[in-house]
Every structure is written in structure tokens, then in C-alpha cells.
Scaffold this motif. Structure first.
Motif, PDB file in Angstrom:
ATOM      1  N   VAL A 121       6.972  -4.883   0.184  1.00 50.15           N
ATOM      2  CA  VAL A 121       7.484  -5.308   1.482  1.00 50.15           C
ATOM      3  C   VAL A 121       6.979  -6.719   1.708  1.00 50.15           C
ATOM      4  O   VAL A 121       5.781  -6.982   1.590  1.00 50.15           O
ATOM      5  N   TYR A 122       7.890  -7.638   2.034  1.00 45.35           N
ATOM      6  CA  TYR A 122       7.492  -9.045   2.080  1.00 45.35           C
ATOM      7  C   TYR A 122       8.379  -9.832   3.033  1.00 45.35           C
ATOM      8  O   TYR A 122       9.497  -9.421   3.369  1.00 45.35           O
ATOM      9  N   ASP A 123       7.864 -10.976   3.453  1.00 34.87           N
ATOM     10  CA  ASP A 123       8.616 -11.910   4.285  1.00 34.87           C
ATOM     11  C   ASP A 123       9.242 -12.959   3.366  1.00 34.87           C
ATOM     12  O   ASP A 123       8.520 -13.730   2.725  1.00 34.87           O
ATOM     13  N   ASN A 147      12.354  -4.289  -3.578  1.00 33.25           N
ATOM     14  CA  ASN A 147      11.887  -5.327  -2.662  1.00 33.25           C
ATOM     15  C   ASN A 147      12.526  -5.160  -1.281  1.00 33.25           C
ATOM     16  O   ASN A 147      13.747  -5.117  -1.149  1.00 33.25           O
ATOM     17  N   ILE A 148      11.668  -5.054  -0.286  1.00 29.09           N
ATOM     18  CA  ILE A 148      12.107  -4.802   1.086  1.00 29.09           C
ATOM     19  C   ILE A 148      11.733  -5.997   1.962  1.00 29.09           C
ATOM     20  O   ILE A 148      10.562  -6.197   2.281  1.00 29.09           O
ATOM     21  N   PRO A 149      12.700  -6.821   2.361  1.00 26.86           N
ATOM     22  CA  PRO A 149      12.382  -7.988   3.193  1.00 26.86           C
ATOM     23  C   PRO A 149      12.133  -7.608   4.649  1.00 26.86           C
ATOM     24  O   PRO A 149      12.725  -6.670   5.177  1.00 26.86           O
ATOM     25  N   VAL A 150      11.241  -8.355   5.288  1.00 25.25           N
ATOM     26  CA  VAL A 150      10.960  -8.164   6.707  1.00 25.25           C
ATOM     27  C   VAL A 150      10.421  -9.479   7.259  1.00 25.25           C
ATOM     28  O   VAL A 150       9.643 -10.157   6.598  1.00 25.25           O
ATOM     29  N   THR A 151      10.852  -9.846   8.443  1.00 29.32           N
ATOM     30  CA  THR A 151      10.356 -11.080   9.065  1.00 29.32           C
ATOM     31  C   THR A 151       9.615 -10.819  10.377  1.00 29.32           C
ATOM     32  O   THR A 151       8.941 -11.699  10.883  1.00 29.32           O
ATOM     33  N   PRO A 153       6.650  -8.763  12.140  1.00 36.62           N
ATOM     34  CA  PRO A 153       5.474  -7.920  11.860  1.00 36.62           C
ATOM     35  C   PRO A 153       5.553  -6.536  12.499  1.00 36.62           C
ATOM     36  O   PRO A 153       5.021  -5.566  11.947  1.00 36.62           O
ATOM     37  N   ALA A 154       6.219  -6.429  13.625  1.00 33.10           N
ATOM     38  CA  ALA A 154       6.310  -5.144  14.323  1.00 33.10           C
ATOM     39  C   ALA A 154       7.118  -4.112  13.531  1.00 33.10           C
ATOM     40  O   ALA A 154       6.974  -2.899  13.746  1.00 33.10           O
ATOM     41  N   LYS A 155       7.957  -4.579  12.615  1.00 32.36           N
ATOM     42  CA  LYS A 155       8.801  -3.673  11.834  1.00 32.36           C
ATOM     43  C   LYS A 155       8.170  -3.268  10.502  1.00 32.36           C
ATOM     44  O   LYS A 155       8.743  -2.472   9.756  1.00 32.36           O
ATOM     45  N   VAL A 156       7.000  -3.826  10.203  1.00 35.87           N
ATOM     46  CA  VAL A 156       6.341  -3.533   8.919  1.00 35.87           C
ATOM     47  C   VAL A 156       6.059  -2.044   8.738  1.00 35.87           C
ATOM     48  O   VAL A 156       6.356  -1.486   7.671  1.00 35.87           O
ATOM     49  N   PRO A 157       5.490  -1.330   9.732  1.00 40.81           N
ATOM     50  CA  PRO A 157       5.226   0.106   9.524  1.00 40.81           C
ATOM     51  C   PRO A 157       6.471   0.901   9.136  1.00 40.81           C
ATOM     52  O   PRO A 157       6.415   1.754   8.241  1.00 40.81           O
ATOM     53  N   ASP A 158       7.592   0.635   9.782  1.00 36.98           N
ATOM     54  CA  ASP A 158       8.823   1.362   9.452  1.00 36.98           C
ATOM     55  C   ASP A 158       9.283   1.050   8.031  1.00 36.98           C
ATOM     56  O   ASP A 158       9.758   1.938   7.307  1.00 36.98           O
ATOM     57  N   LYS A 159       9.146  -0.204   7.632  1.00 38.94           N
ATOM     58  CA  LYS A 159       9.548  -0.594   6.275  1.00 38.94           C
ATOM     59  C   LYS A 159       8.664   0.089   5.235  1.00 38.94           C
ATOM     60  O   LYS A 159       9.137   0.552   4.196  1.00 38.94           O
ATOM     61  N   GLU A 161       6.916   2.943   5.688  1.00 40.59           N
ATOM     62  CA  GLU A 161       7.215   4.374   5.716  1.00 40.59           C
ATOM     63  C   GLU A 161       8.496   4.700   4.960  1.00 40.59           C
ATOM     64  O   GLU A 161       8.626   5.758   4.346  1.00 40.59           O
ATOM     65  N   GLY A 162       9.442   3.783   4.995  1.00 37.75           N
ATOM     66  CA  GLY A 162      10.713   4.000   4.315  1.00 37.75           C
ATOM     67  C   GLY A 162      10.596   4.095   2.804  1.00 37.75           C
ATOM     68  O   GLY A 162      11.532   4.530   2.126  1.00 37.75           O
ATOM     69  N   LEU A 163       9.445   3.701   2.266  1.00 37.75           N
ATOM     70  CA  LEU A 163       9.235   3.756   0.817  1.00 37.75           C
ATOM     71  C   LEU A 163       8.683   5.100   0.349  1.00 37.75           C
ATOM     72  O   LEU A 163       8.597   5.345  -0.855  1.00 37.75           O
ATOM     73  N   LYS A 164       8.311   5.968   1.286  1.00 42.58           N
ATOM     74  CA  LYS A 164       7.726   7.265   0.931  1.00 42.58           C
ATOM     75  C   LYS A 164       8.670   8.067   0.050  1.00 42.58           C
ATOM     76  O   LYS A 164       9.855   8.226   0.365  1.00 42.58           O
ATOM     77  N   GLY A 165       8.148   8.544  -1.073  1.00 47.14           N
ATOM     78  CA  GLY A 165       8.951   9.336  -1.994  1.00 47.14           C
ATOM     79  C   GLY A 165       9.825   8.524  -2.926  1.00 47.14           C
ATOM     80  O   GLY A 165      10.501   9.088  -3.792  1.00 47.14           O
ATOM     81  N   LYS A 166       9.820   7.205  -2.758  1.00 38.17           N
ATOM     82  CA  LYS A 166      10.699   6.351  -3.560  1.00 38.17           C
ATOM     83  C   LYS A 166       9.950   5.485  -4.563  1.00 38.17           C
ATOM     84  O   LYS A 166      10.568   4.882  -5.450  1.00 38.17           O
TER      85      LYS A 166
END
Length: 278
Positions: A121-123, A147-151, A153-159, A161-166
Motif C-alpha cells: 500500500v503506497y502513495d 500494489n494498492i495506491p492511496v493518497t 492517510p485516513a483510508k490506509v486502514p481500509d486499504k 484490511e482489504g489485503l486480508k486473505g490475498k
């Protein structure tokens, strides 16, 4: 003017003087008013500028038609110190502070040979240079890089968590949008709860619970920069010198995290670690 920057400068000075003993080197401390530092630099009329840190590199970039070498910059793309593809720009090249993904993934192979799926997970505005390099290396090594983009910071936990099991491993990159004092506790809890090891980038992260981290020996960045400066003074075009990853790399491992993840770390990996956290 802080100790680690002075240590880097000292190594630079020693390395450059070893090949160019007659070179004149003048040290500038960046003033609060960077215009003053810029004026001082212009008055000095340097043939080459070596800058340590983002603020100093920003000042050096303002000096046109002079080759420049920089280090201790976290986000060279975002600061405009290199192209979006990580190529030299504006008569500037440098030594990065991030360990090459290839070295990190090779160590991962020794610790977790069964790992295939790596999540990051990265900006994109801050760490795309590292992540894009990692994607290429992953293709070479038969690894799948998600690779999961995020800009925000408040959305980092959801991003995360979305990787669980993957994924089999979470790859941490130097990126303060994702990895900061507000997010680290959550990321480490995610790692432990789901038995997904975290690859960190500092000994402190390993101490806190990351499986391992690779990092540079900061003063040696000055030695590398001195080597590049010598090449430039000898006539090499700065734009033909690619950005370099740090040469002297160390790593720490967490025996505690390995045990919790059910991993057995080989004697060789333990022997070569700078530090093992129990």
C-alpha cells in the motif's frame, strides 16, 4: 547541520579528496531564508554541488547549469529532483536512501521461500519509484506484487484490511502517507492477527514487530556520492549517471515475529543480521 548529515559529508569529502586531492570544497549550511543560501552559492560559482537532505537539494536545484549530486531525499520524484520514471533531471543525479526491492525480495526468499504474493500500500506521489521497481523485480523472481495506491492517510486502514486473505507478505516502503506514527500500530496488529509478516524499512519497525527490515548505512551514502562527483569532475555527463540505491545494506530480524508467524529463520540469515530482536 545535524550529526548524520555531517557524517555523510565527511565520507563524501574523504572519498572525493582521495581521487581529486586538489579540489576545493566549501560547505554551506542552509539558512532559514533559502534565498540567502542561493545567493551565497551563486557567488561561490561552484563546478559541482553535493546536497544532503531535501531542503539543501531544493536550493541546489535553483542553481542552473551546474551538475548536482544529492542524497537523503525521501521523495525525489515528488520534489521534482528526478523524472517520473526515476531518471536524472535538471543536471541532477543522486544516491537514494531506499534499499533496492531486489535485495529485499532475495532476503524474503531466504526467510519465506514459499511466499509468492506480496502486497504494498503506497502513495503514488511519494513512493512510485520504489514500487514500480519492485513490480519489475517481482516479474523477474516469479512474485506477484499487488500494489494498492492511496493518497489519503485516513483510508490506509481500509486499504490494508482489504489485503486480508490475498497476500503472503506486506511490503512496507518509505512513505509517510501510509507508514506514520498514527498508522503503525494498526498495521502491526493487522500483521499479527492475520499472520501476514511485514517487511519494514527500519530497525525500530523490527523492534516493534516487523519480520525484518533492510536499511542503508547512512554515512556510506557520502562515499557513493563522492564517487559520482569524481566521475562528473572527470568529464562524465551527470545526466548519464542513473540514480543509485545504497551500496552498504544491513538488516535486522525479529525472532519473536518469526515465532508468531510459524517461521524458522536459518542460521545463515541470523548470522548475517546486524541485530536480532527476541
Amino acid at each position: 547541520d545535524i550529526p548524520i548529515y555531517n557524517a555523510i559529508f565527511g565520507k563524501f569529502l574523504t572519498q572525493l579528496k582521495s581521487s581529486h586531492p586538489d579540489v576545493e570544497i566549501k560547505k554551506f549550511i542552509v539558512a532559514e531564508n533559502i534565498d540567502l543560501t542561493q545567493s551565497d552559492l551563486l557567488a561561490y560559482s561552484p563546478q559541482l554541488i553535493f546536497s544532503v537532505g531535501t531542503k539543501a537539494t531544493f536550493v541546489s536545484k535553483r542553481i542552473a547549469n551546474v551538475p548536482k549530486v544529492y542524497t537523503m531525499v525521501v521523495n525525489p520524484i515528488g520534489e521534482g529532483f528526478c523524472s517520473k520514471d526515476g531518471e536524472p533531471a535538471d543536471n541532477m543525479t543522486g544516491i537514494l536512501i531506499t534499499v533496492s526491492p531486489k535485495e529485499q525480495f532475495q532476503l524474503l526468499r531466504k526467510i519465506m521461500p514459499q511466499a509468492k504474493r506480496i502486497g504494498v500500500v503506497y502513495d503514488p506521489t511519494k513512493s512510485s519509484l520504489t514500487v514500480n521497481s519492485g513490480i519489475k523485480v517481482g516479474d523477474e523472481l516469479g512474485l506477484i506484487i499487488g500494489n494498492i495506491p492511496v493518497t489519503d492517510p485516513a483510508k490506509v486502514p481500509d486499504k490494508i484490511e482489504g489485503l486480508k486473505g490475498k497476500i503472503d507478505v506486506l511490503w512496507g516502503v518509505v512513505d509517510d502517507t501510509v507508514y506514520n506514527k498514527n498508522s503503525m500500530e494498526f498495521i502491526l496488529l493487522f500483521s499479527f492477527r492475520n499472520k501476514i509478516p511485514l517487511i519494514g524499512f527500519s530497525p525500530n519497525q523490527v523492534k516493534a514487530g516487523a519480520l525484518f527490515a533492510m536499511y542503508c548505512d547512512y554515512p556510506v551514502l557520502g562515499t557513493q556520492a563522492g564517487e559520482l562527483a569524481a566521475q562528473i569532475l572527470d568529464g562524465k555527463n551527470v545526466m548519464e549517471i542513473p540514480l543509485q540505491n545504497p551500496a552498504n545494506v544491513k538488516y535486522s530480524i525479529s525472532a519473536r515475529a518469526a515465532k508468531l508467524m510459524g517461521l524458522n529463520i536459518s542460521a545463515e540469515v541470523k548470522r548475517n543480521a546486524e541485530k536480532i530482536f527476541d
